[in-house]
Design a protein around this motif. Structure first.
Motif, mmCIF file in Angstrom:
data_model
loop_
_atom_site.group_PDB
_atom_site.id
_atom_site.type_symbol
_atom_site.label_atom_id
_atom_site.label_comp_id
_atom_site.label_asym_id
_atom_site.label_seq_id
_atom_site.Cartn_x
_atom_site.Cartn_y
_atom_site.Cartn_z
ATOM 1 N N GLY A 118 29.996 -9.350 -9.336
ATOM 2 C CA GLY A 118 30.045 -7.959 -9.748
ATOM 3 C C GLY A 118 30.344 -7.822 -11.224
ATOM 4 N N LEU A 119 31.253 -8.642 -11.722
ATOM 5 C CA LEU A 119 31.612 -8.591 -13.137
ATOM 6 C C LEU A 119 30.414 -8.974 -14.006
ATOM 7 C CD1 LEU A 119 33.835 -8.124 -15.200
ATOM 8 C CD2 LEU A 119 34.515 -10.517 -14.932
ATOM 9 N N ALA A 120 29.646 -9.964 -13.569
ATOM 10 C CA ALA A 120 28.453 -10.374 -14.322
ATOM 11 C C ALA A 120 27.446 -9.225 -14.409
ATOM 12 C CB ALA A 120 27.808 -11.592 -13.661
ATOM 13 N N TYR A 121 27.317 -8.467 -13.327
ATOM 14 C CA TYR A 121 26.427 -7.306 -13.332
ATOM 15 C C TYR A 121 26.900 -6.271 -14.344
ATOM 16 C CZ TYR A 121 24.027 -3.097 -11.719
ATOM 17 O OH TYR A 121 23.281 -1.941 -11.658
ATOM 18 N N LYS A 172 38.585 -2.182 -11.056
ATOM 19 C CA LYS A 172 39.517 -3.301 -11.195
ATOM 20 C C LYS A 172 39.595 -3.785 -12.645
ATOM 21 C CE LYS A 172 39.160 -5.041 -6.443
ATOM 22 N NZ LYS A 172 40.597 -5.213 -6.154
ATOM 23 N N VAL A 173 38.462 -3.778 -13.339
ATOM 24 C CA VAL A 173 38.457 -4.139 -14.761
ATOM 25 C C VAL A 173 39.307 -3.142 -15.547
ATOM 26 C CG1 VAL A 173 37.035 -4.308 -16.842
ATOM 27 C CG2 VAL A 173 36.223 -5.302 -14.689
ATOM 28 N N LEU A 174 39.142 -1.859 -15.271
ATOM 29 C CA LEU A 174 39.893 -0.837 -16.000
ATOM 30 C C LEU A 174 41.383 -0.911 -15.698
ATOM 31 C CD1 LEU A 174 37.373 2.133 -15.697
ATOM 32 C CD2 LEU A 174 37.930 0.815 -17.756
ATOM 33 N N TRP A 175 41.758 -1.197 -14.457
ATOM 34 C CA TRP A 175 43.178 -1.394 -14.143
ATOM 35 C C TRP A 175 43.741 -2.579 -14.928
ATOM 36 C CZ3 TRP A 175 41.600 -0.091 -8.623
ATOM 37 C CH2 TRP A 175 42.106 1.164 -8.253
ATOM 38 N N ALA A 176 42.978 -3.666 -14.973
ATOM 39 C CA ALA A 176 43.433 -4.851 -15.706
ATOM 40 C C ALA A 176 43.576 -4.537 -17.192
ATOM 41 C CB ALA A 176 42.454 -6.009 -15.492
ATOM 42 N N TYR A 177 42.637 -3.767 -17.716
ATOM 43 C CA TYR A 177 42.699 -3.377 -19.123
ATOM 44 C C TYR A 177 43.917 -2.487 -19.380
ATOM 45 C CZ TYR A 177 41.277 -1.300 -23.578
ATOM 46 O OH TYR A 177 41.238 -0.872 -24.883
ATOM 47 N N TYR A 178 44.183 -1.558 -18.471
ATOM 48 C CA TYR A 178 45.339 -0.669 -18.603
ATOM 49 C C TYR A 178 46.633 -1.474 -18.639
ATOM 50 C CZ TYR A 178 48.590 3.140 -17.528
ATOM 51 O OH TYR A 178 49.619 4.043 -17.555
ATOM 52 N N ARG A 179 46.764 -2.449 -17.727
ATOM 53 C CA ARG A 179 47.969 -3.293 -17.709
ATOM 54 C C ARG A 179 48.114 -4.078 -19.013
ATOM 55 N NH1 ARG A 179 46.224 -4.043 -12.285
ATOM 56 N NH2 ARG A 179 45.156 -5.962 -12.876
ATOM 57 N N MET A 181 31.945 -2.907 -20.967
ATOM 58 C CA MET A 181 32.434 -3.895 -20.001
ATOM 59 C C MET A 181 32.257 -5.311 -20.543
ATOM 60 S SD MET A 181 33.753 -2.756 -17.132
ATOM 61 C CE MET A 181 34.183 -1.065 -16.681
ATOM 62 N N ALA A 182 31.167 -5.539 -21.248
ATOM 63 C CA ALA A 182 30.942 -6.854 -21.850
ATOM 64 C C ALA A 182 32.021 -7.162 -22.890
ATOM 65 C CB ALA A 182 29.557 -6.901 -22.486
ATOM 66 N N ARG A 183 32.376 -6.150 -23.683
ATOM 67 C CA ARG A 183 33.425 -6.341 -24.692
ATOM 68 C C ARG A 183 34.774 -6.645 -24.039
ATOM 69 N NH1 ARG A 183 37.097 -2.878 -26.465
ATOM 70 N NH2 ARG A 183 35.986 -1.021 -25.747
ATOM 71 N N LEU A 184 35.112 -5.911 -22.991
ATOM 72 C CA LEU A 184 36.378 -6.158 -22.301
ATOM 73 C C LEU A 184 36.415 -7.569 -21.727
ATOM 74 C CD1 LEU A 184 36.974 -2.770 -20.435
ATOM 75 C CD2 LEU A 184 37.875 -3.515 -22.641
ATOM 76 N N ALA A 185 35.285 -8.024 -21.207
ATOM 77 C CA ALA A 185 35.225 -9.391 -20.667
ATOM 78 C C ALA A 185 35.440 -10.413 -21.775
ATOM 79 C CB ALA A 185 33.887 -9.616 -19.975
ATOM 80 N N ARG A 186 34.839 -10.172 -22.944
ATOM 81 C CA ARG A 186 35.026 -11.086 -24.079
ATOM 82 C C ARG A 186 36.472 -11.108 -24.537
ATOM 83 N NH1 ARG A 186 30.251 -8.603 -25.910
ATOM 84 N NH2 ARG A 186 31.428 -7.404 -27.452
#
Length: 214
Positions: free
Chosen positions: A14-17, A197-204, A25-30
């Motif tokens: 899902g993250l790859a998508y 889930k990505v946004l929650w992780a970013y918030y934390r 989302m790509a920037r947050l992953a980087r």
């Protein structure tokens, strides 16, 4: 429907998508933002845990759940309906949460709310079925679908942390409300749950940075 979020491999898919579909989302992953799988039991037990956790701290929710589990054995809707309001209030449940859980337990026990069928339903349809139960709002339904069922497209647009994370990640002037965030999330289908889930992780991560000494 995409595969349920039950393994790290599915989460990574899902993250790859999302990375391909959305530059932010790509920037947050980087930047090393890593979503967490985290799952709770499905069925009435998981739904009860979510209702109990509304508007209280994690520690308070855990304490209330611990007290409830001493009298709710097995943790079934039928057993819950046998408990008195007095015993439930003594465990720490508010009157509103008692009413909500009684309504949900009755719907499940009488076969009108069939949670076992939810894995085969689209997220929006399952969400609509849950919110028909008196006391269960959109946030509760979305959190159940995401954390108990592992539905990859469930999206809690009313969650304040997700809204604030979206504001920060996308450089918005103000925090988007549920309607605006739902519109933004269209680009993430059918993996909106992973995006949450990505946004929650970013918030934390942001909150941890703010709390770090200068």
């Amino acid at each position: 429907m995409a595969t349920l979020l039950e393994t790290d491999a599915v989460l990574k898919r899902g993250l790859a998508y999302l990375v391909k579909a959305d530059p932010v989302m790509a920037r947050l992953a980087r930047e090393g933002i890593v979503p967490q799988l985290r799952k709770r039991p499905p069925g009435f037990e998981g739904l009860a845990w979510i209702v109990i956790g509304q508007q209280v701290s994690t520690a308070s929710a855990a304490a209330i759940w611990g007290r409830l589990r001493t009298i709710l054995e097995p943790p079934t809707p039928q057993m819950f309906l046998r408990l008195s309001d007095e015993s439930l209030r003594a465990a720490g449940l508010s009157a509103g949460k008692v009413r909500t859980l009684r309504a949900a337990a009755a719907e499940i026990a009488e076969g009108r709310l069939q949670l076992d069928a939810f894995p085969g339903l689209p997220a929006d349809e399952a969400h609509a079925l849950l919110t028909r139960v008196k006391g269960i709002g959109p946030w509760t339904a979305d959190i159940y679908l995401l954390f108990c069922l592992g539905h990859p497209d469930a999206f809690p647009s009313g969650d304040l942390a997700v809204q604030e994370a979206a504001r920060l990640a996308y450089g918005l002037e103000q925090r988007p409300d549920a309607k605006a965030l739902t519109a933004l999330a269209e680009r993430w289908r059918p993996w909106r749950g992973v995006a949450a889930k990505v946004l929650w992780a970013y918030y934390r991560t942001v909150k941890a940075r703010e709390g770090a000494p200068g």
